[in-house]
Motif scaffolding. Structure first.
Motif: not given
Ligand code: SF4
Ligand code: SF4
Lengths: 531, 343
Positions: B285-288, B291
């Motif tokens: 995953a890439t959003t804070p 993640r």
């Protein structure tokens, strides 16, 4: 003393190259032979020329007047003769030409008569704003929005804080830095005038901590002038700290709403250079005719700041600092947000803060883009808290609805995402492309809507005219009688009614009463036809 | 789309895909060194075979897909895949299994999905899972750490064994289960942790002998990677935190039937997985916030598979399962944009 500062999301400490242009004081640039003054140097409607070719003009004389609310007049920046009013290349990312007034200077710099206003403190805020408007002042930070509009909070808005932006966060640019060092008093006096116009409670001057001389100069000036409720606030050097919304957040903790203005949170923000111009305009009556410009980069021999007459060709400035080798890239603005100039024949305009002449070691052609590896580096640095990576996917796929869902319009095009992207993806270019594309679509949509509405009106009118004709016809046949008069009225009414129903049926939300026109009960007009 | 006119930003940061991949490889060095120290040359042989196979498959697939070899072959991503797969394999695996695993990961999980950036699953873990399912016996035979082994294969022995299948000693004399595997089997036989641990040479102070040091070295590299901001802290912290927390809860309820949280962290692939595998940007995953969820999911699934599942270590499957969820997680965890009011 230490004021609480807030941290905006993302941002980055960029390598600085400011020292190369601050080694020497700013001096007035040489008077150019020709001045080229575009009629659009600001956001909004182009100004309208009030001089003709051949006219003699004096420095500070109005040569084009503002046309509309969002517009700004243009003044001659030196004395001379108007030699042309024609299309010339202007500094614009697209390399466009646009109408310009060209003045051949006479070398005498003779001023037009000026009206002083040493008594500005007794003036009405709106009269002050008018002076500022007539002086042709636009934001000198780069955007070029007519300044008087931002000094008019409008009813229902109270201004708590006036912020002066001295953050100048782009690498290389130092014109505000030098202005603060050399003209601190003028800036502060301009600020006091602005505060009066806005009736603002307090003033904050935000300066990044990489400008210690400017900070010292401004602080000394605040003390010397003894102005109350003014604070010079030192903020960390994190690009883009000078972005208006980022600066407001840093200094006040307030977030300007997504499609709102600073005034919505009680703040007005002006560039320090704008404040100095306001001082000259109000107290001495001098319109905006010059500004500080940084001419710098590894491509010029002796980078420095110059006080430049608006309209001076870029070529003249480059020659003045030692000339540049051919084949270098000319950038107006900084390396992060500036745009490439098509040539050196364009003039300096009111919003020009920097001419960056850079060789390939600085701005070499970008390496070929690789696929996005979803590393999230772009998300981490984005000051608008967007997901540049997602925006990129959707922009590439031309899925413009999704792009808007992901708040494309909050992107301030600061360039950080592209700067950090390990895959060298030109993210900002994709975002600009998506924005223009969406605008184009919206324009098309509006045009189509307009055309559709016109068409409907036309149909309605035709029907009405037909009904009237028929009624007249009937009346003639039946001779003049009361009933016929009623019939005519009824026929017109019925036709109008039919048209209304038709329209409602065509509209997407026609509602239950929008029965097709054919199922109308027989109307007098139809009876008429059956005859 | 006019993209070739020079437009802002006119300067670029120092990061490139190569640099990112190189940094990952550098930071693996301490862990690999410790691994070789305790488990012998087989590790190096595995790495070499896997990297060669990964690069060869990448080149082959780029050819077949009509893509230029440069700069794709040199971006370093295939090397990283090879190395990570090799680090998850037992040190004396037959060479062709290693090669097949690497090739499978690159060809199926990466290139068939469109190459770098487009893969849904972590290629190294796909290769590993494929081997584990196909060759369960070979894949769970580990060498005992050199410090406690009666006989230990030297470089030539290892090489010969990997390539010809001729063991330096009877195979049973040199292979063993991993500590995680061992504990799992023994617990299954209803023995208590105290009994299992008592006098067992495999079990060290906090984790397995050797494993503790190897994991500490990976931890050091991982933390450095985090400090250099090559990876963000979210996934490793969330993953190790969740795994540790679950293990603690179980351990505290019944210390005799559950391994300690430290044992969970320092005996298997948890640390390598947390810093180097689950953080694979492409498939995570890439959003804070995403993640955090992703990392927590990997941690929880690892624990569940280890304790209740059929495999001794669960990191690979946990990562693959969460890879599937990553797009959905991203979708629901978009950050609040500036000026958009609190969510
Ligand atoms: S920085 Fe570049 S490679 Fe990384 S996620 Fe953003 S767009 Fe993708
Ligand atoms: S250019 Fe736009 S998307 Fe990229 S970092 Fe700046 S604000 Fe964010």
């Amino acid at each position: 003393m230490a004021r609480k500062l807030w941290r905006f999301h993302g941002g980055l400490r960029l390598p600085g190259y400011k020292a190369i242009s601050t080694a020497r004081d700013a001096v007035p640039a040489r008077l150019p032979r020709h001045l080229v003054l575009p009629l659009t140097q600001h956001i909004g409607e182009p100004a309208e020329p009030v001089v003709a070719v051949g006219d003699q003009v004096l420095k500070g004389q109005l040569i084009a007047r503002a046309d509309g609310y969002v517009s700004a007049p243009v003044h001659a920046s030196s004395s001379g003769r108007v030699v042309a009013i024609e299309e010339r290349p202007i500094p614009h990312p697209s390399g466009l030409t646009a109408p310009c007034i060209v003045i051949e200077t006479d070398g005498r710099e003779t001023w037009a008569p000026l009206t002083l206003h040493l008594d500005y403190a007794d003036m009405d805020p709106s009269a002050l704003r008018n002076l500022i408007r007539e002086a042709g002042i636009v934001g000198l930070g780069g955007a070029g929005f007519p300044s008087y509009i931002k000094l008019n909070p409008g009813p229902g808005h109270k201004v708590d804080t006036l912020i002066l932006n001295g953050a100048e966060c782009e690498p290389y640019i130092t014109c505000d830095d030098m202005l603060m060092r050399q003209r601190a008093r003028e800036i502060l006096q301009g600020m006091t005038i602005m505060r009066h116009a806005l009736q603002a409670k307090q003033c904050l001057i935000g300066i990044e901590d990489n400008k210690p001389e400017a900070i010292a100069a401004m602080r000394a000036a605040v003390k010397a002038l003894g102005i109350e409720q003014v604070e010079v606030v030192v903020i960390p050097t994190i690009y883009p700290a000078g972005g208006e919304k980022q600066l407001i957040k840093t200094l006040t903790g307030l977030e300007v709403p997504s499609n709102g203005l600073p005034i919505d949170v009680g703040v007005v923000c002006h560039n320090v250079g704008t404040a100095a111009s306001v001082y000259w305009a109000v107290i001495w009556g001098e319109p905006l005719t010059s500004r500080f410009v940084t001419v710098t980069g590894d491509g010029v021999a002796a980078p420095r700041n110059l006080e430049v007459l608006i309209g001076t060709p870029v070529q003249d400035l480059i020659e003045e600092v030692g000339g540049a080798r051919p084949g270098l890239r000319l950038i107006m603005g900084g390396p992060m947000m500036g745009f490439t100039l098509s040539g050196a024949d364009v003039p300096v305009v009111k919003a020009t803060n920097c001419i960056l002449v850079a060789g390939p070691q600085v701005v070499g052609d970008p390496p070929p883009p690789m696929p996005c590896i979803r590393c999230g580096a772009c998300t981490d640095v984005c000051p608008a808290q967007l997901l540049p990576q997602q925006l990129y996917w959707y922009a590439r796929a031309k899925d413009f609805d999704k792009v808007q869902d992901h708040n494309l319009y909050d992107c301030i095009e600061c360039g950080l995402c592209a700067y950090v992207c390990p895959s060298n993806i030109p993210l900002v270019q994709y975002f600009r492309y998506a924005k223009t594309e969406i605008w184009a679509r919206e324009r098309d949509q509006q045009k189509a809507d307009l055309a559709r509405r016109r068409h409907e009106f036309r149909l309605e009118r035709l029907e009405r005219e037909k009904a009237e004709r028929e009624a007249r016809h009937r009346q003639k046949k039946a001779g003049v009688s009361d009933a016929a008069g009623d019939d005519k009225q009824a026929a017109i009414k019925a036709a109008v009614e039919r048209a209304r129903r038709k329209r409602e049926a065509a509209a997407p939300l026609g509602g239950a009463d929008s029965a097709p026109a054919t199922s109308d009960p027989a109307t007098p007009a139809q009876d008429d036809q059956k005859e | 789309m006019l993209l070739n006119n020079p437009s802002s930003p006119h300067v670029r940061g120092p990061l490139s895909v190569n640099v990112v991949m190189l940094r990952v490889l550098y930071t693996l060095v301490p862990g690999v060194a410790a691994y070789v120290w305790f488990f012998g040359w087989g590790v190096v042989i595995n790495i070499s075979i896997a990297v060669v196979a990964a690069l060869a498959s990448e080149a082959l697939m780029l050819r077949l897909r009509g893509r230029p070899l440069m700069p794709h072959l040199t971006d370093g991503s295939a090397i990283v895949t090879g190395v990570l797969l090799a680090l998850a394999l037992p040190p004396l695996l037959p060479w062709w299994m290693t090669a097949v695993g690497a090739a499978f990961g690159i060809i199926v999980a990466k290139q068939l999905y469109g190459g770098l950036g487009y893969n849904v699953f972590n290629p190294a873990m796909v290769g590993y899972a494929m081997l584990l399912i196909s060759f369960p016996r070979e894949m769970t035979q580990w060498l005992p750490p050199e410090t406690i082994a009666a006989t230990f294969p030297d470089f030539w022995d290892s090489l010969r064994y990997a390539f010809t299948g001729v063991p330096p000693a009877p195979i049973d004399a040199i292979t063993m289960a991993t500590p995680l595997d061992h504990i799992k089997t023994e617990l299954g036989l209803n023995r208590t942790i105290t009994e299992i641990k008592a006098g067992n040479p495999l079990i060290g102070e906090v984790g397995g002998v050797g494993w503790e040091v190897v994991n500490l070295a990976f931890l050091a590299g991982g933390v450095w990677l985090m400090l250099r901001r090559v990876i963000s802290w979210h996934i490793p912290v969330a993953m190790l935190g969740t795994l540790g927390a679950l293990a603690t809860v179980f351990y505290l309820t019944n210390p005799d039937a559950n391994a300690s949280p430290l044992f969970h962290l320092f005996s298997g692939a948890a640390i390598l997985g947390a810093f180097f595998i689950a953080t694979d940007p492409v498939s995570a995953a890439t959003t804070p916030r995403g993640r955090l969820i992703f990392g927590a999911g990997v941690g929880a699934l690892t624990f569940v598979i280890r304790v209740f599942g059929g495999y001794p270590d669960g990191v690979a499957f946990a990562v693959l399962l969460m890879n599937m969820a990553a797009p959905t997680i991203d979708y629901y965890t978009q950050p609040r944009a500036f000026g958009h009011g609190r969510r």
